[in-house]
Write a protein that holds these residues in place. Structure first.
Motif, mmCIF file in Angstrom:
data_model
loop_
_atom_site.group_PDB
_atom_site.id
_atom_site.type_symbol
_atom_site.label_atom_id
_atom_site.label_comp_id
_atom_site.label_asym_id
_atom_site.label_seq_id
_atom_site.Cartn_x
_atom_site.Cartn_y
_atom_site.Cartn_z
ATOM 1 N N SER A 148 -35.947 43.366 -42.427
ATOM 2 C CA SER A 148 -35.290 44.000 -43.551
ATOM 3 C C SER A 148 -34.414 43.034 -44.360
ATOM 4 O O SER A 148 -34.296 43.168 -45.580
ATOM 5 C CB SER A 148 -34.397 45.155 -43.042
ATOM 6 O OG SER A 148 -33.454 44.655 -42.109
ATOM 7 N N SER A 149 -33.812 42.050 -43.703
ATOM 8 C CA SER A 149 -32.791 41.254 -44.402
ATOM 9 C C SER A 149 -33.345 40.235 -45.387
ATOM 10 O O SER A 149 -32.605 39.708 -46.214
ATOM 11 C CB SER A 149 -31.892 40.533 -43.400
ATOM 12 O OG SER A 149 -31.169 41.474 -42.663
ATOM 13 N N GLY A 150 -34.640 39.959 -45.333
ATOM 14 C CA GLY A 150 -35.224 39.053 -46.305
ATOM 15 C C GLY A 150 -35.422 39.711 -47.666
ATOM 16 O O GLY A 150 -35.592 39.025 -48.682
ATOM 17 N N ASP B 67 -36.712 33.975 -47.080
ATOM 18 C CA ASP B 67 -36.119 34.696 -45.948
ATOM 19 C C ASP B 67 -34.630 34.394 -45.862
ATOM 20 O O ASP B 67 -34.150 33.424 -46.458
ATOM 21 C CB ASP B 67 -36.838 34.328 -44.640
ATOM 22 C CG ASP B 67 -36.795 35.472 -43.615
ATOM 23 O OD1 ASP B 67 -36.137 36.508 -43.859
ATOM 24 O OD2 ASP B 67 -37.434 35.328 -42.550
ATOM 25 N N ASP B 68 -33.916 35.231 -45.140
ATOM 26 C CA ASP B 68 -32.459 35.068 -45.043
ATOM 27 C C ASP B 68 -32.075 33.907 -44.134
ATOM 28 O O ASP B 68 -31.221 33.101 -44.501
ATOM 29 C CB ASP B 68 -31.772 36.374 -44.602
ATOM 30 C CG ASP B 68 -32.267 36.930 -43.278
ATOM 31 O OD1 ASP B 68 -33.391 36.578 -42.850
ATOM 32 O OD2 ASP B 68 -31.546 37.732 -42.667
ATOM 33 N N PHE B 69 -32.690 33.814 -42.952
ATOM 34 C CA PHE B 69 -32.336 32.764 -41.990
ATOM 35 C C PHE B 69 -33.555 31.955 -41.598
ATOM 36 O O PHE B 69 -34.673 32.470 -41.541
ATOM 37 C CB PHE B 69 -31.760 33.384 -40.703
ATOM 38 C CG PHE B 69 -30.266 33.538 -40.734
ATOM 39 C CD1 PHE B 69 -29.436 32.500 -40.360
ATOM 40 C CD2 PHE B 69 -29.692 34.730 -41.159
ATOM 41 C CE1 PHE B 69 -28.057 32.629 -40.390
ATOM 42 C CE2 PHE B 69 -28.321 34.883 -41.197
ATOM 43 C CZ PHE B 69 -27.501 33.826 -40.810
ATOM 44 N N LEU C 216 -24.955 39.758 -46.471
ATOM 45 C CA LEU C 216 -26.400 39.520 -46.424
ATOM 46 C C LEU C 216 -27.161 40.441 -45.463
ATOM 47 O O LEU C 216 -28.213 40.960 -45.807
ATOM 48 C CB LEU C 216 -26.640 38.041 -46.057
ATOM 49 C CG LEU C 216 -28.070 37.515 -46.009
ATOM 50 C CD1 LEU C 216 -28.819 37.761 -47.311
ATOM 51 C CD2 LEU C 216 -28.077 36.010 -45.694
ATOM 52 N N ASN C 217 -26.635 40.650 -44.267
ATOM 53 C CA ASN C 217 -27.411 41.358 -43.243
ATOM 54 C C ASN C 217 -27.062 42.836 -43.071
ATOM 55 O O ASN C 217 -27.688 43.534 -42.279
ATOM 56 C CB ASN C 217 -27.268 40.661 -41.883
ATOM 57 C CG ASN C 217 -28.035 39.352 -41.822
ATOM 58 O OD1 ASN C 217 -27.643 38.434 -41.108
ATOM 59 N ND2 ASN C 217 -29.128 39.252 -42.566
ATOM 60 N N HIS C 218 -26.043 43.305 -43.784
ATOM 61 C CA HIS C 218 -25.685 44.730 -43.630
ATOM 62 C C HIS C 218 -25.165 45.228 -44.979
ATOM 63 O O HIS C 218 -25.886 45.871 -45.726
ATOM 64 C CB HIS C 218 -24.653 44.877 -42.508
ATOM 65 C CG HIS C 218 -24.435 46.289 -42.045
ATOM 66 N ND1 HIS C 218 -25.232 47.332 -42.407
ATOM 67 C CD2 HIS C 218 -23.494 46.822 -41.228
ATOM 68 C CE1 HIS C 218 -24.793 48.449 -41.839
ATOM 69 N NE2 HIS C 218 -23.735 48.164 -41.122
#
Ligand code: G4P
Ligand code: NA
Ligand code: NA
Length: 197
Positions: free
Chosen positions: A62-64, A127-129, A29-31
């Motif tokens: 960026s991660s969303g 969003d991711d988190f 997810l984040n990279h």
């Protein structure tokens, strides 16, 4: 809640518990990003909010962007990501909000061009988190400035032991999390509920 079994399994298999508060998910997810899982996430959010007349997906770089884009594709609407850095050229034509990071003890400005959000929009935030909810609050501030309508918030991973989710739901906002984590204690991920499908 709409718990996504494939996401829970991925978190169990590839997530790394860094501390009692932080889960590392760089593997999908984040990279590095898992497109098949992102597609499933997009389909799930689209299904949850398909009755809401959503015209735009809003996230924060960026991660969303990965889950937001797949949701937008499924709902056939544009995806807009708020920028964290100011554009090089000073731009008066942006909505801005200040976002506080508890982790970094910093404030930063996020911005969205006025060209891409207006009072006719019905907005789904993705969003991711979700932790303390500061990013979501900043995005809601921008939606308010635009005079747009907030339909709800889709979160990939909610850390339910942090206050963001409760704070947003207490305001009457619909928050849907696909994985809700009760605890990261003892190096173990404990979910709020086990997935059935
Ligand atoms: P905070 O108040 O708890 O610091 O949360 P905040 O919303 O300020 O989040 C700061 C950054 O940390 C955000 O990413 C958020 O997605 C991320 N984050 C919060 N908790 C966790 C966690 O347990 N694991 C991971 N992997 N990330 C978490 P960001 O700085 O906006 O970066 P980006 O990844 O979107 O580029
Ligand atoms: Na994020
Ligand atoms: Na992040």
């Amino acid at each position: 809640g709409k718990t996504l079994k494939a996401l829970q399994e991925k978190i169990r298999k590839d997530g790394i518990v860094l501390s009692d508060e932080v889960l590392k998910v760089d593997a999908f997810l984040n990279h590095q990003v898992d497109p098949v899982l992102m597609k499933q996430i997009g389909e799930t959010f689209a299904g949850l909010f398909k009755q809401d007349g959503v015209t735009k997906i809003l996230t924060l770089e960026s991660s969303g962007i990965s889950p937001a884009l797949m949701t937008a594709l499924e709902l056939n609407v544009p995806m807009v990501f708020a920028r964290k850095r100011k554009p090089f050229t000073q731009d008066a034509d942006v909505y801005e909000a200040s976002v506080h990071s508890f982790t970094k003890q910093t404030n930063h400005i996020i911005s969205v061009s006025r060209a891409f959000l207006n009072q006719a929009d019905r907005v789904l935030i993705v969003d991711d988190f979700l932790a303390n909810g500061q990013a979501a609050e900043g995005l809601i501030d921008i939606i308010d400035q635009a005079g747009a309508e907030l339909c709800g918030i889709g979160i990939v991973i909610e850390k339910a032991f942090q206050p963001g989710g409760k704070r947003l739901r207490d305001r009457g906002i619909r928050v849907e999390s696909l994985a809700s984590i009760r605890s990261l204690e003892n190096g173990t991920v404990t979910f709020q509920e086990e997935a059935h499908a």
